[in-house]
Design an enzyme around this catalytic site. Structure first.
Site, PDB file in Angstrom:
ATOM      1  N   ASP A  10      -1.050  -3.536  10.176  1.00  0.00           N
ATOM      2  CA  ASP A  10      -2.430  -3.843   9.841  1.00  0.00           C
ATOM      3  C   ASP A  10      -3.271  -2.777  10.506  1.00  0.00           C
ATOM      4  O   ASP A  10      -3.032  -2.398  11.661  1.00  0.00           O
ATOM      5  CB  ASP A  10      -2.863  -5.242  10.276  1.00  0.00           C
ATOM      6  CG  ASP A  10      -4.104  -5.680   9.490  1.00  0.00           C
ATOM      7  OD1 ASP A  10      -4.078  -5.593   8.244  1.00  0.00           O
ATOM      8  OD2 ASP A  10      -5.095  -6.096  10.100  1.00  0.00           O
ATOM      9  N   ARG A  64      -1.417   5.551  13.029  1.00  0.00           N
ATOM     10  CA  ARG A  64      -0.161   4.943  12.564  1.00  0.00           C
ATOM     11  C   ARG A  64       1.043   5.607  13.233  1.00  0.00           C
ATOM     12  O   ARG A  64       2.027   4.959  13.576  1.00  0.00           O
ATOM     13  CB  ARG A  64      -0.080   5.048  11.034  1.00  0.00           C
ATOM     14  CG  ARG A  64       1.082   4.283  10.412  1.00  0.00           C
ATOM     15  CD  ARG A  64       0.885   4.074   8.920  1.00  0.00           C
ATOM     16  NE  ARG A  64      -0.226   3.165   8.690  1.00  0.00           N
ATOM     17  CZ  ARG A  64      -1.420   3.524   8.220  1.00  0.00           C
ATOM     18  NH1 ARG A  64      -1.649   4.786   7.882  1.00  0.00           N
ATOM     19  NH2 ARG A  64      -2.379   2.637   8.094  1.00  0.00           N
ATOM     20  N   ASN A 109       0.846  -1.185   0.000  1.00  0.00           N
ATOM     21  CA  ASN A 109       0.000   0.000   0.000  1.00  0.00           C
ATOM     22  C   ASN A 109       0.887   1.242   0.000  1.00  0.00           C
ATOM     23  O   ASN A 109       1.603   1.517   0.966  1.00  0.00           O
ATOM     24  CB  ASN A 109      -0.895  -0.045   1.252  1.00  0.00           C
ATOM     25  CG  ASN A 109      -1.811   1.165   1.355  1.00  0.00           C
ATOM     26  OD1 ASN A 109      -1.397   2.293   1.117  1.00  0.00           O
ATOM     27  ND2 ASN A 109      -3.055   0.922   1.710  1.00  0.00           N
TER      28      ASN A 109
END
Lengths: 200, 200
Positions: free
Chosen positions: A70, A184, A11
């Site tokens: 994840d 994140r 990604n």
């Protein structure tokens, strides 16, 4: 000596955010072939299990330590969904525009005051594919789901994720701004603290 | 109202240590049938995955939130073994005396200064069996492996696990003493901090 570490993601958005967050470490991030990443199944029921599955597969393939992310969106009015299924909420392969449309449809009847949600992120680091004691960082980010997308930065559900304190969506933040406060960023901060013992 | 939480272990020693560590919380620990625990396979490659597998199975069975422990001994001279296989190192069913004998045999040629080891513990809490964001506590405890067992308290590898700072083995410590410093105590402390948001 700079150590090589594989980053288990295909990604682009995650990659772009993670690279600066890990900059403090004396490591060279190696990106695995995106074919490899596409082949990895994610049968886990938690973010951490799916992150471990990805890191393990990439570490086994590259013979390097591996970091995997994840993450997903947990919407209160949907009982935590799409959760671990965020990337493929509207089907496979992952498509952000279709995911956002499906989310808006699912929430079309939900009033403004019940649109709370959070982004969740788990980052793991495996020294080798059979490392029984991975390093783990977790982070969350609270917001609300808008009724239409706003902003062009970030990725995934960012255009629908409104952060009240900033009065902007995640897609209206630059990578630098997002990296100051995101799920994140917090997960990376936690992981970084633990990694520093290994890498400097 | 006191909430019920299932404790996913049939190990008496773990139970005896965990109960006082979790005493601060307004929860009633429910112990699942030991037959259920014996039926749960632990195919995970990390302590955390095995803890999640146990907690998930017990939560699904009891329809309660569940706490599970996975822990083990990591011996430097054995490349981290027995690790996640600690309980069944000398075969199934788990037998502490045979595990200790096997460990002593494996280390018979290893000189005193190379007998460093650590106990590792991961505790997880699942609100429900499909909770994608478990709470996690981890802890480790550094020591050395003796050449013969000492002490009668604790369980598992405790009689061989010498703690230089205390000049005693883990099996020469009372539960209260062990709970002040052990891997399980540290993991419980971390988990407790996170659980307090849910339970008081």
């Amino acid at each position: 000596m700079t150590a090589k570490v594989a980053l288990a993601t295909s990604n682009e958005g995650k990659r772009a955010e993670l690279a600066p967050l890990l900059e403090d470490l004396d490591i060279e991030l190696v990106l695995p072939d995106s074919n490899l990443m596409n082949e990895i199944e994610e049968p886990g029921l938690t973010f951490i299990e799916n992150a471990l599955i990805k890191a393990r597969a990439v570490s086994a393939h590259t013979q390097l330590p591996a970091i995997a992310d994840d993450s997903g969106l947990s919407v209160n009015a949907l009982g935590g969904k799409p959760g671990i299924h965020s990337a493929r909420y509207a089907g496979s392969p992952s498509n952000a525009a279709r995911n956002n449309e499906k989310l808006l449809a699912a929430l079309s009847e939900v009033p403004d005051e019940e649109r709370k949600a959070s982004f969740q992120c788990v980052l793991v680091y495996l020294r080798q594919s059979d490392d029984p004691v991975p390093l783990v960082g977790v982070g969350s980010w609270a917001g609300e789901i808008l009724r239409e997308p706003r902003g062009t930065q970030g990725f995934g559900y960012d255009p629908l994720f409104f952060v009240p304190g900033l009065n902007r969506t995640a897609a209206e933040l630059s990578t630098v701004e997002k990296n100051g406060i995101s799920h994140r960023a917090r997960a990376a901060e936690q992981l970084l603290k633990k990694l520093k013992d290994d890498f400097r």
